[in-house]
Design an enzyme around this catalytic site. Structure first.
Site, PDB file in Angstrom:
ATOM      1  CG  ASN A  25      -1.918  -0.818   1.086  1.00 30.32           C
ATOM      2  OD1 ASN A  25      -2.421  -1.510   0.154  1.00 30.32           O
ATOM      3  ND2 ASN A  25      -2.464  -1.527   2.436  1.00 30.32           N
ATOM      4  CD  GLU A  57      -2.980  -3.763  -2.758  1.00 31.00           C
ATOM      5  OE1 GLU A  57      -3.552  -3.365  -1.730  1.00 31.00           O
ATOM      6  OE2 GLU A  57      -2.754  -4.878  -3.013  1.00 31.00           O
ATOM      7  CG  ASP A  87      -6.714  -1.466  -1.038  1.00 36.97           C
ATOM      8  OD1 ASP A  87      -7.600  -2.557  -1.255  1.00 36.97           O
ATOM      9  OD2 ASP A  87      -5.917  -1.455  -0.063  1.00 36.97           O
ATOM     10  CD  GLU A 144      -9.862  -4.665  -0.728  1.00 33.69           C
ATOM     11  OE1 GLU A 144      -8.470  -4.639  -0.517  1.00 33.69           O
ATOM     12  OE2 GLU A 144     -10.716  -3.884  -0.955  1.00 33.69           O
TER      13      GLU A 144
END
Length: 186
Positions: A25, A57, A87, A144
Site C-alpha cells: 500500500n 496499491e 484498493d 477483498e
C-alpha cells in the site's frame, strides 16, 4: 516488503520464475514525492527483483485527491513494469471516472460489497457490474474481505479473478508464512 519477497523467492529457488509477487500500500503523499519512482526502482534493483514482481496499491479515496504529480508517478511506475491497483474500490466519490482514467492493472472491490455475497442482491449487483466493467477495460478484478467459501465461490461466479481475505490466511509475521510455489517450471 521487497527484501522479504526476495528472501522467499531465493529460499524456494524461484528467483527467475513468475507467479508470486508482493503488493504494498502507498499513499497519495508518497506518490507525490518527486523521488518516489526512482526510489521504487532502486529498492527493486537492490533486492534483484524485476519490476513486475511489485504491485503498488493506492486507495480509491487517495486517488480522488490525487494531484497531477500522483497521476504522473502512477503512469511512470506502470511504464517501467510495476503493477498498480485501486484498493477499496467502490468507497470513493468518483469511482467510474477513476476506473476509466487511472493507469491501473487491478481493481480491488471493497469488502463492504463482498460481505453480502450470497445474501444481498444489491451487493451482488455491484460486484458483478464492477467486475464486468473492469474486465472490459482490461483490468484484473480482486474481491477483498473474503471470509467464507460462499463469498469466494460467488465472487468467482460474478467475475472476480482473485480473492483476498481471512478465508485464505490471517495476518502473521513473515517468519510464520509458508509461501506456496507451483511444482512445475514455467
Amino acid at each position: 516488503a521487497c527484501r522479504q519477497l526476495a528472501e522467499w523467492l531465493e529460499s524456494n529457488g524461484e528467483r527467475g520464475r513468475t507467479g508470486f509477487n508482493m503488493a504494498v500500500n502507498v499513499s497519495a503523499a508518497e506518490l507525490a514525492n518527486p523521488d518516489f519512482v526512482e526510489f521504487v526502482q532502486q529498492v527493486l534493483a537492490d533486492h534483484g527483483l524485476a519490476t513486475n514482481r511489485l504491485c503498488l496499491e493506492v486507495t480509491e479515496q487517495a486517488a480522488t485527491i490525487a494531484t497531477s504529480a500522483v497521476g504522473e508517478a502512477l503512469a511512470a511506475l506502470r511504464s517501467v513494469g510495476v503493477s498498480l491497483a485501486i484498493d477499496d474500490f467502490g468507497t470513493g466519490y468518483s469511482s467510474l471516472s477513476h476506473i476509466r482514467t487511472l493507469p491501473v492493472d487491478v481493481v480491488k472491490i471493497d469488502r463492504m460489497f463482498v460481505q453480502g455475497l450470497g445474501r444481498d442482491a444489491a451487493d451482488e449487483s455491484v460486484v458483478a457490474a464492477v467486475a464486468q466493467l473492469a474486465t472490459q477495460l482490461g483490468m484484473t478484478v480482486m474481491a477483498e474481505g473474503i471470509e467464507t467459501v460462499e463469498q469466494r465461490d460467488r465472487s468467482r461466479e460474478l467475475g472476480c479473478q482473485f480473492g483476498q481475505g481471512y478465508l485464505f490466511g490471517v495476518p502473521a509475521p513473515a517468519s510464520e508464512i509458508t509461501v506456496p510455489f507451483p511444482a512445475t517450471a514455467e
